[in-house]
Design an enzyme around this catalytic site. Structure first.
Site, short mmCIF file in Angstrom:
data_model
loop_
_atom_site.label_atom_id
_atom_site.label_comp_id
_atom_site.label_asym_id
_atom_site.label_seq_id
_atom_site.Cartn_x
_atom_site.Cartn_y
_atom_site.Cartn_z
N GLU A 1 11.47 -19.22 20.01
CA GLU A 1 11.75 -20.29 20.20
C GLU A 1 12.32 -19.86 21.79
O GLU A 1 13.40 -19.70 21.28
CB GLU A 1 12.63 -21.44 20.14
CG GLU A 1 11.80 -22.09 18.50
CD GLU A 1 10.54 -22.65 19.33
OE1 GLU A 1 10.03 -23.10 20.71
OE2 GLU A 1 9.41 -23.11 18.62
N CYS B 1 17.98 -25.64 26.40
CA CYS B 1 17.55 -24.89 26.50
C CYS B 1 16.51 -25.47 26.95
O CYS B 1 15.81 -25.13 28.11
CB CYS B 1 16.70 -24.30 25.08
SG CYS B 1 16.41 -25.03 24.23
#
Length: 466
Positions: A220, A254
């Site tokens: 991720e 993010c």
């Protein structure tokens, strides 16, 4: 402010933890649904008992307010556990598949099984939630887990170590705190799966280490997530939702909008609406606001200050070096050659690019690495379809930001340079499970044409298989 002491783990100690977990896994104790449910309930109870300490630690490390810390970290963990407890029995059941004509009499199914001992390496920006969310999936799938929290958020790391240590045996769940050397030691271990959340650069290191032992991974990562505001957008509402998504956790998210592409005709109105939204949420001097977050450390603070030299500051730009705080900032007159457009910003700085031709925007975005998220503000179904079908990205929203990550019914993950694999809800269970293919053949009859001794079988085989 005194920082918590971190135990120095040696490589032999780490090896012993992994060995213990692998031995415990082979006992089959973790396999039953009742065991998994009990551990999830135990984890939820551990979080509930430590809730105030978790919120306090998030404030110390990142200056997160109680509201932001609960909604974006602790609350999401409760939601994941609750959904998993509700659906786990269904998820663990073998899934029947159709029987091919060539396999008459047989039955086929997919049987989920745990990988074994998994390694979860978490980042610092959401240091509690991004440990617990994958851990819930690992437990639900029946694995044991070694957890490496980020050393950049030491108070949260210490709380996680205490929470797990007080409620679970290290042969089942273990927290290994430390810095680079600890991470390097962990990546040498013969674990069965690695789940990593962090930067693209470190993700490459993790994948290289995993490749040496053929360990499967979920990565991720991040990237520059674009936000497109078309000329037909609801500008005032778009501004509020962009400010919400960009400046939550002061941009250290993010999937935060990394830069704006706004149609030239609505740019002045959007800029004004963003200013109003910032002041509505954070007042006229956010740097002095206690509930406004801080940059995690001096290194990242100085990195972000350097970006303020690019283009021209349209709004904001103030900062407090001693507090590591930077106000929400809009940058104008930037280009792709500027440093702020080279890497993921990961801070409260929002560059604004303008356009007239949407196709040029699509072409430019596609000429850069695939982003983790994309956001499009437009009321036109045709424009929505054009953007979402023409650009590759991990996930995103139409007429909103961030909210796709908050539902456990959508998988979250990247593509290309922004990552591989996904999780949340059932997708977390699937990530930490291997689906075995099993065929059970009947003994009631036997089709002779499959055997070499059969005569004149080619015509029959052609009729069945064509």
């Amino acid at each position: 402010m005194s920082l918590p002491l971190v135990r120095e783990w040696t490589e032999p100690e780490i090896e012993e933890i992994v060995k213990m977990q692998k031995q415990y896994y082979t006992s089959m104790e973790t396999r039953s649904v009742s065991f998994r449910r009990a551990q999830l309930q135990r984890l939820k109870e551990a979080v509930k008992r430590s809730e105030e300490e978790i919120l306090a630690a998030l404030y110390k490390d990142l200056n997160k307010s109680d509201v932001e810390a609960f909604t974006s970290e602790v609350g999401l963990v409760y939601q994941e556990i609750n959904l998993t407890l509700k659906r786990l029995k269904k998820w663990t059941k073998p899934k029947r598949v159709k029987t091919a004509l060539t396999h008459i009499g047989s039955k086929g199914w997919l049987q989920p099984e745990p990988y074994g001992t998994v390694l979860i390496i978490a980042p610092w920006n959401y240091p509690f939630q991004l440990v617990m969310a994958p851990l819930i999936g690992a437990i639900a799938a029946g694995n044991t887990a070694v957890i490496k929290p980020s050393e950049l958020t030491p108070h949260v790391s210490k709380i996680i170590a205490k929470l797990i240590g007080d409620f679970f045996a290290p042969s089942y769940l273990a927290v290994i705190e430390g810095g680079l050397e600890v991470s390097q030691s962990l990546l040498k271990q013969p674990v069965d799966y690695i789940f990593f959340t962090g930067s693209t650069g470190v993700g490459k290191v993790v994948m290289e280490a995993a490749a040496k032992q053929l360990i499967p991974v979920t990565l991720e990562l991040g990237g520059k997530s674009p936000c497109i505001v078309h000329k037909d957008a609801n500008v005032k509402l778009a501004a509020k939702r962009i400010v919400f998504g960009k400046f939550m956790n002061v941009g250290q998210t993010c999937i935060a909008p990394d830069y704006l592409y706004v149609h030239r005709s609505v740019k002045p109105e959007l800029v004004q609406a963003i200013r109003e939204a910032v002041e509505l949420f954070y007042g006229t001097d956010p740097v002095q606001l206690d509930r406004y977050g801080k940059i995690v450390n001096g290194k990242h603070f100085n990195r972000l200050l350097a970006y303020l030299k690019d283009g021209s500051i349209l709004y904001g730009g103030t900062y407090n070096e001693s507090l590591h705080k930077i106000a929400p900032t809009l940058l104008d007159k930037v280009s792709w050659a500027d440093s702020v457009m080279q890497d993921e910003i990961f801070g409260p700085i929002l560059p604004i690019l303008e356009y007239e031709d949407l196709q040029e925007v699509i072409h430019t975005i596609n000429s850069h690495p695939k982003p983790l998220a994309l956001y499009a503000f437009t009321d036109s179904p045709e424009i929505q379809e054009r953007i979402t079908s023409s650009i590759s990205f991990g996930g995103g929203c139409i007429n909103d930001t961030l909210m796709h990550i908050a539902t456990p019914h959508l998988p979250f993950g990247g593509v290309g340079g922004s990552g591989m694999g996904s999780y949340h809800g059932e997708y977390s269970f699937q990530t930490f499970s291997h689906y075995k293919s099993i065929l059970k053949q009947t003994n009631l009859f036997d089709l002779s044409f499959r055997y070499p001794s059969s005569k004149n079988k080619l015509g029959l085989i052609k009729r069945i298989m064509k």
